[in-house]
Design an enzyme around this catalytic site. Structure first.
Site, PDB file in Angstrom:
ATOM      1  N   GLU A 172      39.914 -39.369  -5.504  1.00  0.00           N
ATOM      2  CA  GLU A 172      40.337 -40.650  -4.926  1.00  0.00           C
ATOM      3  C   GLU A 172      39.197 -41.365  -4.218  1.00  0.00           C
ATOM      4  OE1 GLU A 172      43.791 -40.135  -2.451  1.00  0.00           O
ATOM      5  OE2 GLU A 172      45.054 -39.555  -4.135  1.00  0.00           O
ATOM      6  N   GLU A 370      47.683 -35.034  -8.994  1.00  0.00           N
ATOM      7  CA  GLU A 370      48.442 -34.954  -7.748  1.00  0.00           C
ATOM      8  C   GLU A 370      49.698 -35.778  -7.902  1.00  0.00           C
ATOM      9  OE1 GLU A 370      46.569 -36.011  -3.952  1.00  0.00           O
ATOM     10  OE2 GLU A 370      44.724 -35.018  -4.597  1.00  0.00           O
TER      11      GLU A 370
HETATM   12  C1  BGP Z   1      46.383 -37.858  -1.098  1.00  0.00           C
HETATM   13  C2  BGP Z   1      45.108 -37.047  -0.847  1.00  0.00           C
HETATM   14  C3  BGP Z   1      45.381 -35.705  -0.282  1.00  0.00           C
HETATM   15  C4  BGP Z   1      46.592 -35.601   0.654  1.00  0.00           C
HETATM   16  C5  BGP Z   1      47.781 -36.492   0.276  1.00  0.00           C
HETATM   17  C6  BGP Z   1      48.915 -36.529   1.317  1.00  0.00           C
HETATM   18  O1  BGP Z   1      46.068 -39.202  -1.225  1.00  0.00           O
HETATM   19  O2  BGP Z   1      44.314 -36.855  -2.013  1.00  0.00           O
HETATM   20  O3  BGP Z   1      44.176 -35.201   0.272  1.00  0.00           O
HETATM   21  O4  BGP Z   1      46.215 -35.669   1.962  1.00  0.00           O
HETATM   22  O5  BGP Z   1      47.345 -37.782  -0.055  1.00  0.00           O
HETATM   23  O6  BGP Z   1      48.789 -37.481   2.314  1.00  0.00           O
HETATM   24  P1  BGP Z   1      49.636 -37.584   3.672  1.00  0.00           P
HETATM   25  O7  BGP Z   1      49.489 -36.308   4.415  1.00  0.00           O
HETATM   26  O8  BGP Z   1      49.047 -38.743   4.415  1.00  0.00           O
HETATM   27  O9  BGP Z   1      51.072 -37.836   3.350  1.00  0.00           O
END
Ligand code: BGP
Length: 467
Positions: A172, A370
């Site tokens: 990302e 993801e």
């Molecule tokens: C994604 C990232 C992850 C993770 C996830 C959850 O964008 O690649 O590293 O952190 O988001 O995010 P959050 O904890 O803000 O809900």
């Protein structure tokens, strides 16, 4: 238990089932065995109040100490692949110079352990964690950091490439641009569009240069990038709404997708950067490198859609320049929500991304790298046997997988599905607020691991290659 013969949704032979995680979010041991500080360690030191409940990156989920137990659990819940990242500042405490032998030992052990259990390691080189020594030089704003990154990448290919056959240059990459230089949620917390553009440009250049080095080593693997391809949906088909969506897409998706896959930048974005006088510094020969070193494999992160409309009000010309000069966000009436995280759930988005890749990006080989559902206060779903009854997560994955399956039926070149994430982990400024894992972590019991209901379900999906 599901049975392979009765599956309604069968996935192609060899489909990649697993999950993703990152170094800083899981390893802990932040100042152990010679690891240098990265921006998270430093930012927490100076502003612990910026992190949910004041919990920082030092300890996280202790993967550094518990990786053997964790990899056994991965096997236990049916993983055939797992994406991890390497911590740059563990490998090179100063970002460059001498490699840290204890880091090499650790990553060798992790990779070997994964392979021992038949879990293919997918390795990402940069997941938001710039070494602090390099940030002091300006981080991605400074072109010297691109060179440091490429030599770090080369070292990793040489040390681990005999066993790692799937590499990713960045995770990302738009997020450090947004967090660090536009919206104040990563260090260095600047709001400076000119720097944001330079950071984005140098990141793309670093990716292309790392790909070039990888190809020159002839290691017989694949190299790609992981992008969060949040689709931009217009409020209506009114030309002004449609244009707003096209521009949001150019800023946030095509900015990285087009150079990574096609080797060129989107014309709409270049035009805006020229008109607004924000073109980055580009050296001679750079565009050639970007053109000739595109990815073999694309990771797609998808959580929620982006809904946009034409601007309602004239922007303040004196305010810092942000992409939102060209569009507004819009909340769709009747949207389905994940109330535990405050994000919209729109399962079809995953299909729309895959269709776009099929039709407009040469149907490049890709996988869902993801997708997942964050839940605040998840402990309340733990039953009397200590199991988190996360039926909402099962439903979330199930509904997304149906759309992935449909995309496959229609010719998409999608090779796998990785959930975010394997076990609950530390998530940047959100710390341990939102839980995403198939495995729960009890922070009050030294990080005790327990398989959630979704972990058992995921296992049956993986073993049956469908549901
Ligand atoms: C994604 C990232 C992850 C993770 C996830 C959850 O964008 O690649 O590293 O952190 O988001 O995010 P959050 O904890 O803000 O809900």
């Amino acid at each position: 238990m599901l049975n392979a013969e009765t599956n309604q949704y069968r996935f192609p032979e060899g489909f990649w089932w697993g999950s993703a995680a990152s170094a800083t979010q899981t390893e802990g041991a932040a100042d152990v065995d010679g690891k240098g500080k990265n921006i998270w360690d430093y930012w927490y030191e100076i502003e612990p109040n910026r992190f949910f409940n004041g919990v920082g990156p030092q300890k996280t989920s202790q993967f550094y100490y518990k990786y053997k137990e964790d990899i056994q659990l991965m096997k236990e819940i049916g993983h055939n692949s797992f994406r991890m990242s390497i911590s740059w500042s563990r490998m090179f405490p100063n970002g460059k110079g001498e490699v840290n032998p204890k880091a090499v030992l650790f990553y060798n052990q992790v990779i070997n352990e994964l392979i021992k259990y038949g879990i293919e390691p997918f390795v990402c080189l940069f997941h938001f964690d710039m070494p602090m020594e390099l940030q002091k030089m300006g981080g991605w704003v400074n072109r010297e950091v691109v060179d440091a990154y490429v030599s770090y990448a080369k070292t990793c290919f040489e040390l681990f490439g005999d066993r790692v056959k799937k590499w990713f240059t960045h995770n990302e990459p738009i997020v450090p641009v947004e967090g660090g230089y536009l919206y104040d949620f990563h260090y260095p917390n600047e709001v400076d569009f000119a720097k944001a553009v330079q950071v984005g440009y140098h990141t793309i250049l670093s990716s292309a240069k790392a790909i070039k080095v990888y190809k020159e080593l002839h290691q017989d693997g694949k190299i790609g990038i992981i992008l969060n391809l949040t689709p931009s949906y217009p409020r209506s088909q009114h030309p002004a709404d449609v244009k707003a969506a096209i521009l949001a897409d150019a800023f946030f998706n095509r900015s990285f997708l087009d150079p990574s896959v096609k080797g060129e930048f989107p014309a709409e974005l270049v035009q805006i950067l020229k008109e607004e006088a924000f073109m980055p510094v580009i050296n001679e020969g750079d565009l050639e490198i970007i053109k000739n070193n595109t990815v073999d494999l694309l990771g797609v992160n998808y959580y929620q859609p982006r809904r946009v409309k034409a601007k309602e009000n004239l922007p303040n010309p004196k305010a810092p320049f942000l992409p939102e000069r060209y569009f507004d966000y819009y909340i769709m009436t009747g949207r389905k929500m994940n109330p535990h995280r405050g994000w919209e759930i729109y399962e079809k988005g995953i299909y729309d991304i895959l269709k776009n890749l099929r039709d407009n990006y040469g149907n490049i080989e890709c996988f869902i790298s993801e997708n997942g559902m964050g839940v605040e206060g998840e402990e309340k779903f733990r039953d009397e046997n200590g199991i988190i009854q996360d039926d909402y997560r099962i439903e979330f994955i199930h509904e997304h997988l149906k759309w992935v399956h449909k995309a496959i039926q229609e010719g998409s070149n999608v090779k796998g599905y990785h959930l975010w994430t394997f076990m609950d982990n530390w998530s940047w400024t959100n710390s341990y607020k939102n839980r995403y894992g198939l495995i729960s972590i009890n922070l009050n019991k030294d990080g005790e691991r327990t398989i959630k209901k979704s972990g058992q379900w995921f296992k049956s999906v993986s073993l049956n290659n469908g549901f």
